[in-house]
Design an enzyme around this catalytic site. Sequence first.
Site, PDB file in Angstrom:
ATOM      1  N   SER A 154     -30.420  15.560 -14.579  1.00  0.00           N
ATOM      2  CA  SER A 154     -31.377  14.587 -14.037  1.00  0.00           C
ATOM      3  C   SER A 154     -31.783  13.665 -15.164  1.00  0.00           C
ATOM      4  O   SER A 154     -31.707  14.050 -16.347  1.00  0.00           O
ATOM      5  CB  SER A 154     -32.623  15.314 -13.505  1.00  0.00           C
ATOM      6  OG  SER A 154     -33.684  14.393 -13.294  1.00  0.00           O
ATOM      7  N   TYR A 167     -39.486  21.743 -13.566  1.00  0.00           N
ATOM      8  CA  TYR A 167     -38.251  20.992 -13.277  1.00  0.00           C
ATOM      9  C   TYR A 167     -37.721  20.317 -14.548  1.00  0.00           C
ATOM     10  O   TYR A 167     -36.531  20.418 -14.875  1.00  0.00           O
ATOM     11  CB  TYR A 167     -38.539  19.954 -12.189  1.00  0.00           C
ATOM     12  CG  TYR A 167     -37.329  19.187 -11.712  1.00  0.00           C
ATOM     13  CD1 TYR A 167     -36.506  19.711 -10.718  1.00  0.00           C
ATOM     14  CD2 TYR A 167     -37.014  17.933 -12.224  1.00  0.00           C
ATOM     15  CE1 TYR A 167     -35.383  19.008 -10.268  1.00  0.00           C
ATOM     16  CE2 TYR A 167     -35.911  17.222 -11.780  1.00  0.00           C
ATOM     17  CZ  TYR A 167     -35.101  17.764 -10.794  1.00  0.00           C
ATOM     18  OH  TYR A 167     -34.004  17.065 -10.345  1.00  0.00           O
TER      19      TYR A 167
HETATM   20  P1  NAD Z   1     -31.166  18.578  -1.729  1.00  0.00           P
HETATM   21  O1  NAD Z   1     -32.443  19.302  -1.536  1.00  0.00           O
HETATM   22  O2  NAD Z   1     -30.670  17.680  -0.664  1.00  0.00           O
HETATM   23  O3  NAD Z   1     -30.001  19.574  -2.114  1.00  0.00           O
HETATM   24  C1  NAD Z   1     -30.199  20.715  -2.915  1.00  0.00           C
HETATM   25  C2  NAD Z   1     -29.193  21.743  -2.501  1.00  0.00           C
HETATM   26  O4  NAD Z   1     -29.334  22.921  -3.337  1.00  0.00           O
HETATM   27  C3  NAD Z   1     -29.368  22.212  -1.053  1.00  0.00           C
HETATM   28  O5  NAD Z   1     -28.109  22.348  -0.454  1.00  0.00           O
HETATM   29  C4  NAD Z   1     -30.045  23.572  -1.235  1.00  0.00           C
HETATM   30  O6  NAD Z   1     -29.822  24.441  -0.153  1.00  0.00           O
HETATM   31  C5  NAD Z   1     -29.342  24.054  -2.490  1.00  0.00           C
HETATM   32  N1  NAD Z   1     -29.987  25.192  -3.107  1.00  0.00           N
HETATM   33  C6  NAD Z   1     -31.281  25.319  -3.495  1.00  0.00           C
HETATM   34  N2  NAD Z   1     -31.474  26.555  -3.993  1.00  0.00           N
HETATM   35  C7  NAD Z   1     -30.291  27.208  -3.927  1.00  0.00           C
HETATM   36  C8  NAD Z   1     -29.863  28.503  -4.287  1.00  0.00           C
HETATM   37  N3  NAD Z   1     -30.712  29.407  -4.835  1.00  0.00           N
HETATM   38  N4  NAD Z   1     -28.570  28.856  -4.079  1.00  0.00           N
HETATM   39  C9  NAD Z   1     -27.700  27.965  -3.541  1.00  0.00           C
HETATM   40  N5  NAD Z   1     -28.052  26.722  -3.168  1.00  0.00           N
HETATM   41  C10 NAD Z   1     -29.343  26.356  -3.357  1.00  0.00           C
HETATM   42  O7  NAD Z   1     -31.383  17.751  -3.092  1.00  0.00           O
HETATM   43  P2  NAD Z   1     -30.377  16.823  -3.917  1.00  0.00           P
HETATM   44  O8  NAD Z   1     -31.139  15.617  -4.271  1.00  0.00           O
HETATM   45  O9  NAD Z   1     -29.087  16.681  -3.249  1.00  0.00           O
HETATM   46  O10 NAD Z   1     -30.244  17.682  -5.267  1.00  0.00           O
HETATM   47  C11 NAD Z   1     -28.989  18.116  -5.772  1.00  0.00           C
HETATM   48  C12 NAD Z   1     -29.096  18.205  -7.294  1.00  0.00           C
HETATM   49  O11 NAD Z   1     -29.313  16.897  -7.839  1.00  0.00           O
HETATM   50  C13 NAD Z   1     -30.256  19.070  -7.807  1.00  0.00           C
HETATM   51  O12 NAD Z   1     -29.836  19.822  -8.932  1.00  0.00           O
HETATM   52  C14 NAD Z   1     -31.286  18.025  -8.211  1.00  0.00           C
HETATM   53  O13 NAD Z   1     -32.163  18.514  -9.209  1.00  0.00           O
HETATM   54  C15 NAD Z   1     -30.386  16.929  -8.732  1.00  0.00           C
HETATM   55  N6  NAD Z   1     -31.009  15.609  -8.793  1.00  0.00           N
HETATM   56  C16 NAD Z   1     -31.362  14.922  -7.671  1.00  0.00           C
HETATM   57  C17 NAD Z   1     -31.942  13.663  -7.776  1.00  0.00           C
HETATM   58  C18 NAD Z   1     -32.331  12.837  -6.591  1.00  0.00           C
HETATM   59  O14 NAD Z   1     -32.941  11.772  -6.792  1.00  0.00           O
HETATM   60  N7  NAD Z   1     -32.048  13.227  -5.372  1.00  0.00           N
HETATM   61  C19 NAD Z   1     -32.161  13.110  -9.056  1.00  0.00           C
HETATM   62  C20 NAD Z   1     -31.800  13.843 -10.178  1.00  0.00           C
HETATM   63  C21 NAD Z   1     -31.216  15.079 -10.050  1.00  0.00           C
END
Ligand code: NAD
Length: 269
Positions: A154, A167
């Site tokens: 991130s 986080y």
């Molecule tokens: P999201 O909530 O749509 O997806 C997260 C996914 O992780 C979901 O499928 C959830 O079920 C899964 N998950 C959570 N805990 C789990 C576990 N214990 N075992 C297996 N799966 C698990 O969110 P996203 O935005 O798609 O996030 C994906 C990644 O991207 C994360 O690591 C998040 O920190 C990172 N991220 C997202 C953003 C953003 O702006 N959306 C920015 C920076 C980083």
Amino acid sequence: MGQGKPLAGQKALVTGANSGIGKAVAIALGEAGADVVVNYRDGEDKAVEVADQIVRSGSRALAVRADISVESEVSDMFRRAIEHFGTVDILVNNAGLQSDAPVDQMSLAQWNKVISVNLTGQFLCAREAVREFKRRGVVPSVSRAAGKIVCMSSVHDRIPWAGHANYAASKGGVMLLMKTLAQELAPFKIRVNSISPGAIRTPINTSAWSTQEALASLLTLIPYGRIGEPEDIGKATVWLASDDSDYVNGISLYVDGGMTLYPEFARGG
Ligand code: NAD
């Protein structure tokens, strides 16, 4: 099938692949020719939909339930993946979550939950992948590398984030986990890199983009003037997983529309 596609013949495993970024990454890897293990913890129906979409694009897919913070579930998931596809060439350590609170109100349970999924989960999955990469070694007809790991970090691996100490600590940890693995594993022809997304339109941050006011406020932080889409991360992941980036190891690729460029200084600082 797969001729001319950059990941033809490769097997990928994407954690948290039934939502948001992980879903787009799994679909992009499938379109690039990889067979994909679609990991999910909850929501089997959504994982099966992602797998179906990958199959329609001409690759194979398998939905596998596992909580990536539980050691035995991670090893079972890799065993099933290897039984089904023969090996794993690409791991995308994507699954992650938030549990926000001001630090004085943050419970130990909230702290541990975020660290155990976002950081320990990445370690557990990387360890299983590396065991398989080392066992198999390089197969030149498949890839110049024995394996590739892409860690979803991130911008908060370098931008402090008030109210999100767990986080930000987890993502800062991912950055040095990634760099240390990259250094340790390079002699084995294993590449490890991070993608550090900025604001991407997914369910994790709905409150930041779902109203006009929230989106306008968010855009003041993004010089490029738009929110990122999950597909932006999918394309970057395909590149980092492919031989097109064969000489790239240990980097944090910021896919953020310039969020890390200190945007407030663009208006005079
Ligand atoms: P999201 O909530 O749509 O997806 C997260 C996914 O992780 C979901 O499928 C959830 O079920 C899964 N998950 C959570 N805990 C789990 C576990 N214990 N075992 C297996 N799966 C698990 O969110 P996203 O935005 O798609 O996030 C994906 C990644 O991207 C994360 O690591 C998040 O920190 C990172 N991220 C997202 C953003 C953003 O702006 N959306 C920015 C920076 C980083």
